[in-house]
Write a protein that holds these residues in place. Structure first.
Motif, PDB file in Angstrom:
ATOM      1  N   ARG A 406       0.657  -1.214  -0.130  1.00 11.05           N
ATOM      2  CA  ARG A 406       0.039   0.126   0.149  1.00 11.05           C
ATOM      3  C   ARG A 406       0.702   1.098  -0.198  1.00 11.05           C
ATOM      4  O   ARG A 406       0.227   2.315  -0.190  1.00 11.05           O
ATOM      5  CB  ARG A 406      -0.810  -0.085   1.207  1.00 11.05           C
ATOM      6  N   ARG A 407       2.249   1.128   0.350  1.00  9.67           N
ATOM      7  CA  ARG A 407       2.965   2.117   0.274  1.00  9.67           C
ATOM      8  C   ARG A 407       3.918   2.453  -1.002  1.00  9.67           C
ATOM      9  O   ARG A 407       4.745   1.522  -1.135  1.00  9.67           O
ATOM     10  CB  ARG A 407       4.038   2.088   1.591  1.00  9.67           C
ATOM     11  N   THR A 408       3.878   3.530  -1.448  1.00  5.73           N
ATOM     12  CA  THR A 408       4.819   3.664  -2.599  1.00  5.73           C
ATOM     13  C   THR A 408       6.206   3.728  -2.110  1.00  5.73           C
ATOM     14  O   THR A 408       6.580   4.422  -1.010  1.00  5.73           O
ATOM     15  CB  THR A 408       4.608   4.927  -3.386  1.00  5.73           C
ATOM     16  N   GLY A 409       7.260   2.969  -2.853  1.00  3.23           N
ATOM     17  CA  GLY A 409       8.621   3.403  -2.421  1.00  3.23           C
ATOM     18  C   GLY A 409       9.161   2.274  -1.458  1.00  3.23           C
ATOM     19  O   GLY A 409      10.421   1.809  -1.038  1.00  3.23           O
ATOM     20  N   ALA A 410       8.303   1.202  -0.858  1.00  2.00           N
ATOM     21  CA  ALA A 410       8.802   0.065  -0.287  1.00  2.00           C
ATOM     22  C   ALA A 410       8.345  -1.267  -0.634  1.00  2.00           C
ATOM     23  O   ALA A 410       8.499  -2.189  -0.130  1.00  2.00           O
ATOM     24  CB  ALA A 410       8.127   0.226   1.232  1.00  2.00           C
ATOM     25  N   ARG A 411       7.585  -1.378  -1.933  1.00  2.00           N
ATOM     26  CA  ARG A 411       7.222  -2.621  -2.591  1.00  2.00           C
ATOM     27  C   ARG A 411       8.393  -3.539  -2.881  1.00  2.00           C
ATOM     28  O   ARG A 411       8.160  -4.569  -3.067  1.00  2.00           O
ATOM     29  CB  ARG A 411       6.118  -2.214  -3.789  1.00  2.00           C
ATOM     30  N   TRP A 412       9.521  -2.898  -3.238  1.00  2.00           N
ATOM     31  CA  TRP A 412      10.820  -3.964  -3.404  1.00  2.00           C
ATOM     32  C   TRP A 412      10.805  -4.673  -2.297  1.00  2.00           C
ATOM     33  O   TRP A 412      11.247  -6.008  -2.721  1.00  2.00           O
ATOM     34  CB  TRP A 412      12.023  -3.115  -3.722  1.00  2.00           C
ATOM     35  N   LEU A 413      10.526  -4.373  -0.947  1.00  2.00           N
ATOM     36  CA  LEU A 413      10.812  -5.486   0.059  1.00  2.00           C
ATOM     37  C   LEU A 413       9.610  -6.737  -0.379  1.00  2.00           C
ATOM     38  O   LEU A 413      10.262  -7.735  -0.060  1.00  2.00           O
ATOM     39  CB  LEU A 413      10.165  -4.784   1.284  1.00  2.00           C
ATOM     40  N   ALA A 414       8.679  -6.608  -0.699  1.00  2.00           N
ATOM     41  CA  ALA A 414       7.701  -7.544  -0.967  1.00  2.00           C
ATOM     42  C   ALA A 414       8.266  -8.368  -2.142  1.00  2.00           C
ATOM     43  O   ALA A 414       8.267  -9.867  -2.074  1.00  2.00           O
ATOM     44  CB  ALA A 414       6.508  -6.885  -1.186  1.00  2.00           C
TER      45      ALA A 414
END
Length: 674
Positions: A406-414
């Motif tokens: 849901r958060r832009t900028g942290a999806r690479w963690l998923a």
């Protein structure tokens, strides 16, 4: 407690692991948590670089020369910082600082309890197959004054001269041992204590620092970093499992450095603009770009010299983050989006070539161990390769997945978690050999190695879940209270991290000693691989005999052994040239003949020629092998030629302890020897 008595070893470890790297961290603009988390990466990179240069330049590796070499690199880094005006990296981070320290302390204590309980005494050695080489390699580095990864394997194995073996662990371990040697003690004990001090420092300090900083960089929240510090102790697969299995010291070090290496590249990249600005003379931007390049380079050197397969995980994570960042730049229509796109595209073939090359250099030696459904369940539960599940971390991870998506900028963690979990799944359950070789070949298709990577992404996701729950609670409560009250957020954060700490304490208190489940034999360990008793792989009688080899056989003598029965420990324990000095039996024709026919040395010319070719003078008799040995991946190799010399012509009993025996070869094809 014996561990507290080894404060000198831990002081030496801190000097080696942190001091050089703090200079490197300062040189690229890092401070506070970032500096301490990146320091081990910088230290290992500097030590590895010096060892490699010394190897090619034929400069002896000892404490004074190593210190001079490391100081020279540190000076270069300082000059770079001053000349390029590298500024401090000051990313905006929410929440107070003190919870991070508290979370790190809790995590460190929990990990320390688990690791020290498993090892026992700090002078114990891991009686596992790989430990024979690792401890012997540290002794060889000190005695031969050579530490380069391009010559390390040849110090113990004549057949490996000129080959590459990642030596970062052994280089750092040797420096700690050399520092301890300044204050007396025996080399054997110093190496054992230094090895355990280094292992505990990496597990309880380096790993929590790195995972907490990566979480802070990815989420922008110190509460998340605090939660990650606590949860760094939540999964058995890392760091404890790699100290049980193998023992995989080099890979253990490499994985521990991956989080901080990723975080450094991301944090510094966020303050860097287009490369065009550096080309036109903007020193500030040139300094920022230099800092990113240095961070990426030091991470690559450190991880690559520890264990190259972990380097692929580092590069993959950085690439995934770069993809996410590039998408954001396009949405913002930022001027540097073209440069970012080009970099992402150019990296693809380079990563593929590296992946295929490493996979092709290693055979897919491990077979799948479980069904697809069972493998998926163990991965999502945190109970990798039959280790105890950690549902409390797993549930929070799924909450974190929702939060970061849901958060832009942290999806690479998923994306990173899905990538690492997929690799672990392939190693654990996929039977197609082509798929296994192509995707997980660089890790020998080993589920233990692949599973150890998953926490690098799983813990930050779980920590993100914690902060999402904190924010949700604050939002719900603030409807009935002062919405501007900071105390509310602090109170909820303290409560959340406290609950995590209590869960972690309860889990460790309930099972402080976790024994490994051996997926190859489908049996659990019956005792720690560091235990010293009659059930140990190296029996106390055998160890006693090996420790006095140096006083029994003349200098320069070669002693044959069956490595699977424990004889390979002879070099580490005595400094005597035992052959082989590692667990894997040699495959050369001479050794293959002798392990079957050594009894005939007095009458058979071919056997005599083989003995002369290996320059063998003595042979250790620790039994025929063929029985299940504790800590080994399978039964010890049966070698009838290295046992049963009583009454056999051409052999003289020189020393014995219990059933362990040392024999001298006295006759060779009818001719007296010696």
């Amino acid at each position: 407690m014996a561990w507290f008595a080894q404060w000198g070893a831990f002081l030496a470890t801190a000097l080696v692991v942190f001091v050089p790297g703090l200079v490197a961290a300062w040189a690229i603009g890092l401070r506070r948590l970032a500096a301490w988390a990146f320091a081990p990466v910088g230290s290992v990179a500097m030590i590895s670089a010096v060892a490699t240069v010394f190897g090619f330049a034929r400069i002896p590796w000892n404490l004074p020369t190593a210190v001079i070499g490391i100081a020279a690199i540190a000076l270069i880094l300082v000059v770079c910082r001053l000349a390029l005006r590298v500024r401090r990296n000051d990313l905006v981070v929410a929440d107070p600082r003190w919870p991070v320290a508290a979370g790190l302390i809790v995590g460190a204590v929990l990990i320390t309890v688990r690791v020290t309980t498993y090892i026992g005494d700090p002078s114990h050695i891991s009686q596992t197959s790989d430990a024979v080489f690792h401890l012997g390699a540290v002794r060889a580095i000190i005695e031969h004054q050579a530490a380069s990864s391009f010559g390390l394997a040849g110090l113990l194995d004549p057949a490996a001269i000129g080959g590459f073996y990642p030596g970062a662990w052994h280089e750092a371990d040797s420096l700690i041992t050399l520092i301890m040697g300044l204050f007396g003690g025996t080399l054997v004990t110093d190496i054992a204590v230094a090895t355990n001090a280094l292992a505990l420092t990496i597990a309880a300090v380096v790993w929590p620092l790195g995972i907490a900083w990566l979480t802070q960089v990815a989420t922008g929240r110190r509460w998340a970093a605090a939660a990650a510090g606590v949860m760094s102790a939540g999964l058995v697969i890392f760091p404890l499992e790699l100290l049980q299995y193998g023992v995989l010291y080099p890979y253990f070090l490499a994985v521990a450095m991956v989080p901080a290496s990723i975080a450094a590249v991301i944090a510094l990249s966020r303050q860097t603009w287009s490369p065009v600005s550096a080309l036109v003379g903007d020193q500030t931007r040139a300094g920022r770009i230099t800092a990113v390049i240095l961070a990426f380079g030091m991470g690559s050197v450190a991880i690559g010299n520890a264990q190259p397969s972990a380097l692929l995980a580092f590069w993959l994570a950085v690439w995934l983050c770069a993809v996410g960042g590039t998408v954001l730049l396009w949405r913002m229509r930022h001027a540097s989006r073209w440069w970012a796109s080009a970099g992402v595209l150019v990296a693809v073939p380079l990563l593929v070539v590296a992946w295929v090359s490493m996979g092709g250099a290693r055979s897919a030696v491990w077979d799948p161990k479980a069904s697809g459904s069972h493998a998926a369940l163990t991965i999502v539960s945190g109970g990798f390769v039959e280790s105890p599940p950690a549902w409390w971390v797993s549930v929070l991870m799924f909450v974190g997945l929702i939060a970061v998506l849901r958060r832009t900028g942290a999806r690479w963690l998923a994306l990173g978690w899905f990538a690492f979990a997929f690799l672990a799944f392939v190693a654990y359950a996929v039977h197609n050999e082509f798929v296994r070789s192509l995707s997980v070949g660089p890790w020998y298709s080993d589920p233990y190695r692949l599973a150890a990577l998953v926490p690098v992404m799983m813990i930050p996701l779980a920590a993100a879940g914690v902060t999402w729950i904190i924010d949700l609670c604050v939002a719900l409560v603030s409807r009935r209270a002062d919405p501007g009250s900071n105390a509310m957020g602090v109170g909820v954060g303290v409560a959340a991290v406290t609950v995590l700490a209590l869960i972690g304490i309860a889990v460790v208190a309930a099972e402080p000693l976790v024994l490994r489940y051996q997926v190859n034999s489908h049996t659990p360990q019956t005792q720690s691989s560091y235990a010293v008793d009659d059930a140990s792989w190296l029996h106390p009688d055998e160890r006693a005999l090996l420790e006095r080899l140096g006083t029994v056989v003349p200098k320069g003598a070669v002693v044959l052994d069956n490595p699977g029965t424990g004889g390979a420990w002879g070099y580490y324990l005595s400094g005597v040239d035992v052959y082989p000095a590692k667990w894997q039996p040699p495959t050369d024709a001479d050794y293959v003949l002798l392990k079957k026919e050594l009894h005939k040395v007095a009458t058979d010319q071919a056997v005599c020629d083989a003995v002369r070719a290996l320059k063998a003078d003595y042979v250790l008799d620790f039994g025929p092998g063929g029985a299940e040995e504790p800590g080994l991946p399978g039964p010890a190799k049966k070698m009838p030629g290295f046992t049963g010399f009583e009454g056999v012509r051409g052999f003289q009993l020189i020393d014995h302890q219990g059933d362990a025996q040392l024999w001298r070869i006295t006759e060779c094809a009818g001719e007296p020897v010696g």
